[in-house]
Design a protein around this motif. Structure first.
Motif, PDB file in Angstrom:
ATOM      1  N   HIS A  26      29.118 -25.478 -22.378  1.00 40.86           N
ATOM      2  CA  HIS A  26      30.143 -24.960 -21.472  1.00 40.86           C
ATOM      3  C   HIS A  26      29.692 -23.610 -20.942  1.00 40.86           C
ATOM      4  O   HIS A  26      28.759 -22.995 -21.484  1.00 40.86           O
ATOM      5  CB  HIS A  26      31.505 -24.853 -22.182  1.00 40.86           C
ATOM      6  CG  HIS A  26      31.530 -23.948 -23.376  1.00 40.86           C
ATOM      7  ND1 HIS A  26      31.639 -22.585 -23.264  1.00 40.86           N
ATOM      8  CD2 HIS A  26      31.449 -24.208 -24.697  1.00 40.86           C
ATOM      9  CE1 HIS A  26      31.645 -22.047 -24.480  1.00 40.86           C
ATOM     10  NE2 HIS A  26      31.518 -23.007 -25.368  1.00 40.86           N
ATOM     11  N   ILE A  68      32.779 -26.983 -17.760  1.00 43.14           N
ATOM     12  CA  ILE A  68      32.656 -27.919 -18.886  1.00 43.14           C
ATOM     13  C   ILE A  68      32.268 -29.289 -18.352  1.00 43.14           C
ATOM     14  O   ILE A  68      32.492 -29.590 -17.172  1.00 43.14           O
ATOM     15  CB  ILE A  68      33.981 -28.048 -19.684  1.00 43.14           C
ATOM     16  CG1 ILE A  68      35.142 -28.416 -18.758  1.00 43.14           C
ATOM     17  CG2 ILE A  68      34.286 -26.794 -20.442  1.00 43.14           C
ATOM     18  CD1 ILE A  68      36.435 -28.709 -19.487  1.00 43.14           C
ATOM     19  N   GLY A 106      36.224 -28.540 -14.577  1.00 42.30           N
ATOM     20  CA  GLY A 106      35.544 -29.525 -15.418  1.00 42.30           C
ATOM     21  C   GLY A 106      35.128 -30.713 -14.578  1.00 42.30           C
ATOM     22  O   GLY A 106      35.326 -30.720 -13.360  1.00 42.30           O
TER      23      GLY A 106
END
Lengths: 321, 577
Positions: free
Chosen positions: B549, B273, B47
């Motif tokens: 995502h 993400i 992420g």
């Protein structure tokens, strides 16, 4: 030469003190302070304790005296953002910036000077026109744009990592594996930084080379039957280096201290990125320390430039002897 | 050039191309998967975060990165499910509340241990509460844990039971405990005693020192680069099949300060993400990525927070400003509300992905939203009539209305620099207000420069997005109460400055102390109606939020609240571990 070095050292110290102090004062006097980071829900006591922790409850002069007194003992204060002393943060970031800047400098030097020699010694040729045009485009490209172009390129092709300095999980690998990983992350930010500088080098080298090939000693060398390659590389090139060396120091300093945008866009964890986040948060001691590091880089850059100039031009050596 | 040199050049070029191709082979990060497929164990996700945490102790830092770190590594007794807004037992397996709503007995889950193997006990809960209210600790959650003007008190009859005592009945009840991360007494007690609690878990702390009851533990923190979190092998929560959670072995959070670069990384598959919801301008490239099978775009629903526009209404701050005379009249603010075409506003500012609103509670906050509020239809003539009614007319035909003394309705609006929807919002607002003779000059500022002016009421008007920390209005008393620190238009009043603020205060205090939910909702509907009638802050549109995502994620439970995906990180997994 010793006197020259001493003079440079004093200049560097002065630059460092002035730059970091100016950064401290400007950050302090700019609207807002670090407590804005606590958000609107922060209690009054929380704001007051934060202001006290960063000496913001004192007058700017009193804060500077306190900070300077501590700095003499190599305590440059704490960072609000990182909640730890600023010195190790800045030193680590400076190392990262140095890696990036030196790589960019190597690329810019290699590419810029090589093409400059070719275009300067072949004025009017198609190659010179083409390279000269490309250089003009390169000079006019701001690092923000080159960074985004290269990040976009990396993201679309997947050929290079689109940012960062190393991959996750490389903190416990061998030094060699880490170095390879860093080298893998290096092309993108270093190219973004190198493109405009390579273009500047090419233009300078081209101009000075074209001047050099018209000097009388070149006619004499041609008359002696010196081959063209040796003529350019052994006779004309050293003479043409002086204007380049004069700006080289400034470029080194600017590269080392001014890679803000590239570091920000490519997530390179250097001084530029650190200072940007510190400025945004008004993290006063971190700003001052980053500015001091920038000044160090500039001093190192100008010193390196002077040494190069001395190496390239005997008249400069004699002047400092 | 000699042939041998061509060969050398060719070999070098070939090697370089081969190197790039091998290194650049698309990884299987973009492999498509079904987000509803059966979860798999192992693997990692990457992420991004835009800043690193200020502290690894959520009690002392409220920045977004510290909050995310807290969500991943620490547990709470009771959790608000970010998708349903319902309460869930977490470190506490059950609780009982007294009929008067002042005492809550919480029973800890048996067998829960910290990531270093020490058992979680009631002593840890008492320690955490003590740290929250310790003057030297500098806790940022203390104001959320005050009921009836008093800190929440707690006792521990045994190692697995904690009794919380509130000074007054509380509508949210045990919901407040979601704000209290439980910290390890055995690791932090000495720091609290020494007055060093605030710095004890600074980002320089060795990862092994940082223990938690959350699904992940810190493995490494590379300053300016990333956080690496490994699964907590002692995490207490089990999967439906009885197996251990979390499914993932590792979460890597890369520092990517620039949001454009962050999006490019997501598109390239370098990350799975992003840090937060998408900006409206990102929808098109992300949809393209979705069509190419690389990304999945999820509609989170209408956001619970919306952009607001308000004037400084503090008499003490504006005592020498003749404009205060008409700014304080609600007809003036109603005229602006009539002047703005909310449908057009939603189309222009949020590229159509927004719904018109007339108050601070958006349709995204399902439990507390009411559609039955006074609405201000787009009506320029009505707006002009309202202005005329309070003596504002364009007497000198310069396009700006003024009062009888010649004071023009001209204001400087400050907003945060560099945020696209703020810039578009202020631009639309300026155009719409100009049509009724109100001149707005826009001044974008850095957030650091804007905040002190906002808190000191040193501005004419502001356009920004106030954030609610809790969907339950009782969790945001500072916004609603006239004495509150985020009652932005007139912060921290000693006594309510207006009759309608007095009424809102009374209603809010009553609803916060009421235990019956229906009654609370009725009381809060009244609050919203009074707010919409008087318009201390004007709301125009609530954005519909989207999140993107990579397609390899399984078990995605998105929320409109941050962190949108990682709030349920323990049940996330990937198709290709």
């Amino acid at each position: 030469m010793v006197r020259f070095f001493l003079r440079r050292l004093v200049f560097a110290l002065l630059l460092l003190v002035c730059t970091s102090s100016a950064a401290l004062f400007l950050t302090r006097l700019a609207p807002g302070d670090v407590t804005a980071q606590l958000g609107p829900n922060a209690s009054r006591s929380e704001i007051e304790s934060t202001r006290a922790r960063f000496d913001l409850d004192r007058s700017p002069l009193s804060q500077w005296i306190l900070w300077a007194g501590r700095a003499v003992r190599l305590d440059f204060g704490d960072s609000f953002l990182y909640n730890r002393p600023v010195a190790p943060l800045v030193i680590r970031a400076a190392g990262n910036t140095a890696v990036l800047a030196l790589a960019a400098l190597a690329i810019a030097t290699l590419v810029g000077i090589s093409f400059g020699i070719v275009t300067g010694s072949r004025q009017g040729s198609h190659t010179a026109t083409l390279v000269g045009g490309a250089s003009l485009v390169g000079v006019s490209l701001p690092p923000l744009l080159t960074s985004l172009i290269f990040v976009f390129f990396a993201a679309r092709t997947g050929w290079l990592p689109p940012g960062g300095m190393s991959s996750a999980g490389t903190s416990d690998v061998s030094w060699a594996a880490w170095a390879i990983d860093v080298a893998w992350h290096l092309p993108l930010p270093s190219l973004a930084l190198a493109v405009p500088i390579a273009a500047i080098f090419e233009r300078l080298q081209s101009q000075s080379m074209s001047d050099a090939v018209q000097q009388p000693f070149m006619v004499a060398a041609i008359a002696r039957g010196v081959p063209r390659r040796a003529l350019i590389l052994r006779h004309a090139w050293p003479v043409s280096l002086r204007p380049l060396c004069a700006v080289y120091g400034l470029v080194i300093g600017a590269l080392l201290s001014g890679s803000f945008v590239v570091e920000y866009v490519t997530s390179w964890p250097g001084v530029g990125q650190l200072m940007y986040s510190a400025l945004r948060a008004r993290d006063i001691y971190l700003v001052a320390a980053c500015a001091a590091m920038g000044a160090c880089f500039l001093a190192i850059g100008t010193l390196a430039g002077d040494l190069l100039l001395a190496a390239a031009d005997p008249r400069v050596r004699d002047q400092h002897a | 050039m000699k042939p041998s040199r061509y060969v050398g050049l060719g070999v070098t070029a070939g090697l370089l191309v081969a190197f790039f191709l091998v290194r650049g082979c698309p990884s299987n990060r973009n492999a498509t998967g079904d987000s509803n497929a059966a979860p798999r164990r192992g693997g990692q996700i990457v992420g991004s975060i835009r800043s690193t945490p200020r502290s690894f102790d959520r009690l002392v830092a409220a920045d977004q990165a510290s909050d995310l770190f807290g969500v991943l590594t620490q547990g709470r007794l009771i959790r608000i499910n970010r998708a349903t807004f319902e309460l869930e037992p977490w470190l506490a397996e059950r609780w009982e509340s007294s009929p008067d709503g002042r005492t809550h007995t919480v029973h800890l889950r048996q067998g829960v241990t910290w990531s270093d193997g020490m058992p979680l006990t009631s002593a840890d809960v008492l320690f955490s509460l003590k740290a929250v209210f310790d003057a030297k600790a500098g806790s940022v959650v203390s104001s959320s844990l005050i009921v009836g003007g008093q800190p929440i008190a707690a006792t521990a009859p045994d190692a697995n039971t904690v009794v919380f005592a509130y000074a007054a009945p509380s509508g949210p009840g045990v919901r407040l405990l979601d704000m209290l991360p439980i910290m390890p007494k055995h690791k932090l007690e000495s720091a609290l005693a020494a007055g060093d609690f605030a710095k004890a878990w600074s980002p320089g702390t060795a990862p092994t020192e940082i223990v938690g009851t959350g699904p992940f533990v810190l493995r490494e923190f590379q300053v300016g680069q990333r956080l690496v979190l490994d699964r907590n092998p002692r995490y207490w929560r089990k999967a439906p099949d009885g197996g251990s959670l979390p499914y993932l072995d590792r979460i890597v959070l890369e520092l990517v300060p620039d949001q454009n670069a962050e999006l490019l990384r997501l598109q390239s598959g370098a990350t799975d993400i992003t840090y937060s919801e998408l900006r409206p301008e990102d929808y098109v490239p992300v949809r393209r990525g979705e069509q190419e099978g690389k990304l999945k775009m999820v509609e989170l629903g209408v956001g619970t927070d919306a952009d607001a526009f308000w004037f400084c209404l503090k008499p003490e701050a504006k005592k020498n400003d003749p404009r205060l005379a008409f700014v304080q009249k609600r007809e003036f603010r109603q005229a602006i509300s009539h002047a703005v075409d909310r449908e057009e506003f939603a189309r222009t500012v949020f590229l159509g992905e927004a719904v018109p609103i007339w108050g601070p509670i958006t349709p995204g906050n399902r439990q507390w939203f009411t559609p039955n509020l006074p609405r201000y239809a787009h009506d320029v003539a009505r707006a002009r009539d309202l202005l005329k009614g309070i003596g504002l007319e364009d007497r000198n035909n310069n396009g700006v209305v003024e009062d009888a003394k010649g004071t023009e309705a001209r204001f400087t609006v400050i907003t945060q620099r560099g945020v696209g929807y703020y810039e578009r919002g202020t631009s639309v607002l300026r155009e719409e207000a100009a049509k009724v003779g109100i001149a707005l000059d826009i001044a974008p500022l850095e957030i650091g420069a804007m905040m002190p002016r906002m808190l000191a009421c040193d501005y004419d008007a502001i356009y920004t997005r106030p954030l609610f920390s809790d969907p339950d209005p009782a969790g945001n008393p500072d916004f609603w109460l006239s004495s509150g620190s985020t009652h932005f238009w007139n912060i921290g009043q000693k006594m309510p400055g207006t009759e309608w603020e007095q009424r809102i205060d009374t209603l809010m205090i009553e609803q916060a102390g009421t235990l019956d939910l229906m009654r609370r909702q009725a009381l809060f509907n009244d609050v919203q109606r009074i707010f919409a009638e008087n318009l201390p802050a004007l709301y125009f549109a609530a954005p519909r939020l989207y999140y993107a995502h990579s397609r390899r994620l399984i078990g995605v439970t998105p929320s409109v609240m941050r962190p949108q995906l990682l709030w349920s990180a323990d049940t996330l997994s990937v198709t290709n571990p």
